[in-house]
Design an enzyme around this catalytic site. Structure first.
Site, PDB file in Angstrom:
ATOM      1  N   TYR A 142       0.815  -1.217   0.000  1.00 43.95           N
ATOM      2  CA  TYR A 142       0.000   0.000   0.000  1.00 43.95           C
ATOM      3  C   TYR A 142       0.850   1.270   0.000  1.00 43.95           C
ATOM      4  O   TYR A 142       0.360   2.346  -0.316  1.00 43.95           O
ATOM      5  CB  TYR A 142      -0.945   0.020   1.211  1.00 43.95           C
ATOM      6  N   LYS A 190       4.467 -15.183   3.381  1.00 41.46           N
ATOM      7  CA  LYS A 190       4.499 -16.001   2.167  1.00 41.46           C
ATOM      8  C   LYS A 190       5.978 -16.163   1.820  1.00 41.46           C
ATOM      9  O   LYS A 190       6.445 -15.804   0.724  1.00 41.46           O
ATOM     10  CB  LYS A 190       3.696 -15.268   1.062  1.00 41.46           C
ATOM     11  N   ASP A 222      -1.732 -18.462   2.621  1.00 35.09           N
ATOM     12  CA  ASP A 222      -2.797 -19.261   2.011  1.00 35.09           C
ATOM     13  C   ASP A 222      -3.312 -20.309   2.998  1.00 35.09           C
ATOM     14  O   ASP A 222      -4.520 -20.536   3.123  1.00 35.09           O
ATOM     15  CB  ASP A 222      -2.342 -19.899   0.685  1.00 35.09           C
ATOM     16  N   ASP A 246      -5.208  -7.086   5.818  1.00 32.87           N
ATOM     17  CA  ASP A 246      -6.442  -6.469   5.319  1.00 32.87           C
ATOM     18  C   ASP A 246      -7.420  -7.572   4.905  1.00 32.87           C
ATOM     19  O   ASP A 246      -8.598  -7.571   5.274  1.00 32.87           O
ATOM     20  CB  ASP A 246      -6.079  -5.577   4.117  1.00 32.87           C
ATOM     21  N   ASP A 250     -10.993  -9.287   7.122  1.00 32.56           N
ATOM     22  CA  ASP A 250     -12.351  -9.290   6.558  1.00 32.56           C
ATOM     23  C   ASP A 250     -12.884 -10.720   6.540  1.00 32.56           C
ATOM     24  O   ASP A 250     -14.054 -10.972   6.844  1.00 32.56           O
ATOM     25  CB  ASP A 250     -12.359  -8.732   5.118  1.00 32.56           C
TER      26      ASP A 250
END
Ligand SMILES: NC(=O)c1ccc[n+]([C@@H]2O[C@H](COP(=O)([O-])OP(=O)(O)OC[C@H]3O[C@@H](n4cnc5c(N)ncnc54)[C@H](O)[C@@H]3O)[C@@H](O)[C@H]2O)c1
Length: 356
Positions: A142, A190, A222, A246, A250
């Protein structure tokens, strides 16, 4: 105690939900004899409309001068649907996070007994789930540069950048939180693919040695996405970088039952910001139907984290639990089709606090 807070309602449902959180804050201050002063400022699309800047200097000054910031949400379809808009509401949010040095976003995930039926997951899987997501907030994709498009516009790129210092401070904070909870930390990355993740893992493995009483595990993102849904009770504190955090938070909201239930605290170098994790839900703006509980619970986090006022935070949680037990809830979590308005839910919670 003197509490001096900045109120940033933002866009969409922001003003409606912030009004309820502010009323709850006032009720708590009256009940516990705290002296509250507050001032409102612009952020997001409304700030662009009025000043051309999604995070005006005046807003930043107010945040810096306050003890805490209570934030609604930003975002407007007129920008979402115009990818070529140069000035965007989200830039205001990112700028605020960067300028206030808000490197850690704390998102508690827990279930509410009366809402278990709202989760699409099996009750036996989610019942009792209680963990804390710690999302890095000022680094990664970001914020990384370069970011942009090729001259012909047909290639686009973002850059994921993390420094040792950025990783160290968030991982240490996560260890401290794990120490105050059930002493288990899951570090999500990751590292099998991404170079930035390999630095995360290297730095984390060094810090791990400082916290021998905390059980540490490393998990690929994952796999974490799958385990959060399949076995949410296995987590205690989970720490990860900005984009992964992020998305995972959610996802974790389905454990709670509604995105309208999840609060967050963003803490760092300057003033801390307390905000729901959901966005500006523009379809509901002005309709008095949005769930105010995530913002009201963010006010509870504000009392606890910004002012170390635990009893005050606890009373807000108790009032929220009671409102759900009494089925005084908005349509997103309504029982048997009976829904109350944003205002009615907030008002019920304020009355509960006054009468308790
Ligand atoms: N922190 C922020 O301010 C923030 C975060 C995410 C998205 N956004 C912005 O918000 C705008 C809308 O984005 P979106 O639709 O992807 O996400 P959103 O969180 O606004 O809404 C997604 C869905 O979640 C539910 N929901 C969200 N908040 C709710 C509430 N308080 N009560 C009941 N249901 C609720 C609704 O079903 C809604 O359709 C966009 O402009 C986006 O950029 C802002």
């Amino acid at each position: 105690m003197k509490l001096n807070i900045a109120i940033l309602p933002g866009d969409g449902i922001g003003p409606e939900i912030i009004t309820q959180a502010l009323e709850v804050t006032k009720a708590i201050c009256t009940k516990f004899n705290h002296e509250l002063t507050y001032k409102e400022a612009l952020v997001g699309a409304i700030a662009i409309d009025k000043t051309g800047n999604p995070y005006p200097q005046e807003t930043h000054n107010l945040c810096m001068d306050s003890d805490a910031v209570l934030f609604g949400a930003i975002g407007d379809p007129k920008y979402d649907n115009n990818p070529s808009a140069k000035v965007r509401p989200e830039q205001g949010l990112l700028k605020m996070r960067k300028e206030l040095g808000l490197y850690a976003n704390l998102r508690p995930i827990n279930t509410f007994p009366s809402l278990i039926h709202k989760s699409p997951l099996r009750p036996d899987l989610v019942e009792g789930a209680d963990f804390m997501c710690v999302r890095e907030l000022t680094g990664g994709l970001y914020f990384g540069r370069p970011q942009g498009r090729s001259e012909d516009g047909n290639t686009a790129y973002d850059t994921c950048v993390y420094t040792r210092e950025e990783i160290e401070r968030i991982v240490r904070l996560a260890y401290k939180l794990a120490g105050q909870r059930n002493k288990k930390l899951t570090i999500v990355d990751k590292a099998n693919v991404l170079c930035s993740s390999r630095l995360w893992r290297q730095v984390s493995q060094e810090i791990e040695k400082e916290f021998p009483d905390i059980e540490t595990e490393y998990m690929f993102v994952d796999n974490a996405a799958m385990q959060i849904i399949q076995w949410p009770k296995r987590f205690d504190v989970l720490v990860t970088e900005n984009l992964f955090g992020d998305i995972l938070t959610d996802e974790a909201s389905v454990i709670t039952g509604s995105l309208g239930m999840l609060p967050s605290a963003s803490i760092g170098i300057h003033t801390s910001v307390f905000e729901p994790i959901h966005g500006s839900y523009p379809q509901a703006a002005g309709k008095n139907i949005a769930n105010p509980l995530a913002t009201i619970l963010s006010a509870a986090l504000m009392f606890e984290y910004a002012f170390d006022l635990k009893k005050e935070g606890a009373l807000i949680r108790k009032a929220v639990d009671a409102s759900m037990e009494q089925k005084i809830v908005t349509e997103d979590i309504a029982f048997d089709g009976k829904a109350y308005s944003t205002f009615e839910v907030g008002n019920w919670i304020v009355d509960y606090i006054k009468n308790s």
